[in-house]
Design an enzyme around this catalytic site. Sequence first.
Site, PDB file in Angstrom:
ATOM      1  N   CYS A 256       0.771  -1.078  -0.084  1.00 39.18           N
ATOM      2  CA  CYS A 256       0.048   0.073  -0.013  1.00 39.18           C
ATOM      3  C   CYS A 256       1.134   1.322   0.013  1.00 39.18           C
ATOM      4  CB  CYS A 256      -0.965   0.007   1.387  1.00 39.18           C
ATOM      5  SG  CYS A 256      -1.840   1.572   1.403  1.00 39.18           S
TER       6      CYS A 256
ATOM      7  N   CYS B 115      -1.495   1.712  -3.217  1.00 34.45           N
ATOM      8  CA  CYS B 115      -2.133   2.747  -3.046  1.00 34.45           C
ATOM      9  C   CYS B 115      -1.661   4.228  -2.990  1.00 34.45           C
ATOM     10  CB  CYS B 115      -3.179   2.397  -1.659  1.00 34.45           C
ATOM     11  SG  CYS B 115      -3.323   0.798  -1.449  1.00 34.45           S
TER      12      CYS B 115
ATOM     13  N   LYS C 116       0.217   5.335  -6.062  1.00 34.74           N
ATOM     14  CA  LYS C 116      -0.570   5.310  -7.242  1.00 34.74           C
ATOM     15  C   LYS C 116      -1.563   6.605  -7.097  1.00 34.74           C
ATOM     16  CE  LYS C 116      -4.561   4.131  -6.423  1.00 34.74           C
ATOM     17  NZ  LYS C 116      -4.988   2.891  -6.161  1.00 34.74           N
TER      18      LYS C 116
ATOM     19  N   TYR D 186      -8.714  -3.441 -11.641  1.00 37.07           N
ATOM     20  CA  TYR D 186      -8.357  -2.290 -10.755  1.00 37.07           C
ATOM     21  C   TYR D 186      -6.958  -1.641 -11.113  1.00 37.07           C
ATOM     22  CZ  TYR D 186     -11.182  -2.880  -6.289  1.00 37.07           C
ATOM     23  OH  TYR D 186     -12.183  -3.231  -5.402  1.00 37.07           O
TER      24      TYR D 186
ATOM     25  N   GLU E 156      -6.907   1.602 -13.462  1.00 35.89           N
ATOM     26  CA  GLU E 156      -6.242   2.819 -12.821  1.00 35.89           C
ATOM     27  C   GLU E 156      -5.219   3.623 -13.630  1.00 35.89           C
ATOM     28  OE1 GLU E 156      -8.138   2.443  -8.266  1.00 35.89           O
ATOM     29  OE2 GLU E 156      -5.687   1.724  -8.763  1.00 35.89           O
TER      30      GLU E 156
ATOM     31  N   HIS F  21     -27.448  20.965  -2.137  1.00 33.45           N
ATOM     32  CA  HIS F  21     -27.508  21.596  -3.492  1.00 33.45           C
ATOM     33  C   HIS F  21     -26.440  22.734  -3.772  1.00 33.45           C
ATOM     34  CE1 HIS F  21     -29.491  22.269  -7.148  1.00 33.45           C
ATOM     35  NE2 HIS F  21     -29.837  23.586  -6.659  1.00 33.45           N
TER      36      HIS F  21
ATOM     37  N   GLU G  19     -26.360  14.728  -4.848  1.00 33.05           N
ATOM     38  CA  GLU G  19     -27.897  14.958  -4.389  1.00 33.05           C
ATOM     39  C   GLU G  19     -28.708  14.231  -5.356  1.00 33.05           C
ATOM     40  OE1 GLU G  19     -29.729  18.923  -5.356  1.00 33.05           O
ATOM     41  OE2 GLU G  19     -27.728  19.418  -6.517  1.00 33.05           O
TER      42      GLU G  19
END
Length: 452
Positions: free
Chosen positions: A43, A48, A51, A178, A182, A435, A440
């Site tokens: 990681c 992660c 990356k 993934y 990515e 908003h 939303e």
Amino acid sequence: MSFDYDLFVIGGGSGGVRAARVAAGETGAKVALAEEDRYGGTCVIRGCVPKKLMVFASEFAPMVEDAQSFGWDIQPGSFDWGSFKVKLHAELDRLEGVYRNILKNNGVESFDQRARIVDPHTVELADGTRMTARHILIATGGRPVVPDFPGSDLAITSNDIFHLETLPDSILIVGGGYIACEFAGILNGLGVQVTQFYRGAQILRGFDDEARGLVCEEMCQNGIDVHLGTNIIEMKREGDKIRVKATNGSEMLVDQVMYATGRAPNADELGLEALGIERGRKGEILVDEYSQTGVPSIYAIGDVTDRVNLTPVAIREGMAFVDTVFRGKPTPVDHELIPTAIFTQPEMGTVGLSEEEAAEQESIEIYATSFKPMQQSFAGRSQRVLMKLIVSKATHKVLGCHIVAPGAGEMIQLAGIAVKMGATKEDFDRTVAVHPTMSEELVTMRQPVRSA
Ligand code: NDP
């Protein structure tokens, strides 16, 4: 019987470090940890973290173009891989230092060596030193694998990307998971000409069909040349390029080929066979819901067990292990409803069942909307986003939430809380919209688009 340690952890990645430091720092256990490579593991060092920093770097070019649409008088410059790389590795060094310090400050003794298990309570380091422990925790992670075919040794993996001397002009990325998706987005954003081969009919197998369809469409819109139903037969070095022969009969010359076709657990040469510890088809260590192997004193967590291969899951498994073994609170690991994000461009955030999975289980209603968000639309982009809820007809529970949009990773973390709590469609409906935002739409969709 007395032992040198209460716990010996093999592997200093996210899972191992968390278990070691919590066991030592919070329960007072005497803990040691062995790591043969860099602290922080996949990681922090080659996954992660670097990356995500590369994702950030890759997003500036379109941002500058958008800024022009918003009235800014600026021009995109060029990306300097060399200076980015220096900063990137300085950051990884800093983080590795943080991991080492966490261990030290919590009283964990660490050994910068490979370790193997000799018997249920003994660990041997590469230099031959043997130490005993009441419990042993294997947290050795996984590694990328490249399938064997003519010329496969010319391929690089995600491990190598962070160390490239120069960015290639062109790259072929193989895989549809993934990592492949990515890095296709990242390198495309950094100006590399990206081709992606995926052997199946649509990338990101296992995720919601509509969501992965939109991700693929947007990746193509962004300039990635995605070839579905395509694989490599053979690769040959040709000067400083690689000649690739594909299953669709085409040939191409590229600077680099990156394979992202899956990862294998690091469970070899740990001494598991002699101990009778069972392994699965991919070589993963088989454990029960408490992460315990067939040998009661030996546990395993994280990617080496190939359950759900995500950093936060390995950390959870580490914490549950400490609760179970050192706090007398048997804690099974909850692998249900794990939110996750794929940092493609646009991102995909997802929690719960896909439409296809849910429809197999029960009658469902689908609420979905796909639209051009305000910011991108104003900038003249055709990019679309998707907000989608899968709802049980019987209980009105939201069974799945799928978001394809810039920032979807941040959004799904919050939607994940509601879904994990068992929120119904009515709960979403009575939440007032924020908003103007993209998310939303998750609370304003009144009519199902279809039932299944
Ligand atoms: P995945 O298992 O997700 O994907 C592997 C891909 O390679 C699939 O598309 C698969 O195809 C394809 N493939 C497998 N074997 C071959 C082959 N022999 N020839 C051609 N294609 C092949 O692996 P990744 O390496 O992308 O990622 C590993 C894990 O790391 C992920 O599952 C995820 O858990 C984790 N991860 C999470 C991230 C995040 O949270 N954002 C980021 C990166 C990784 P097929 O679909 O047909 O099987």
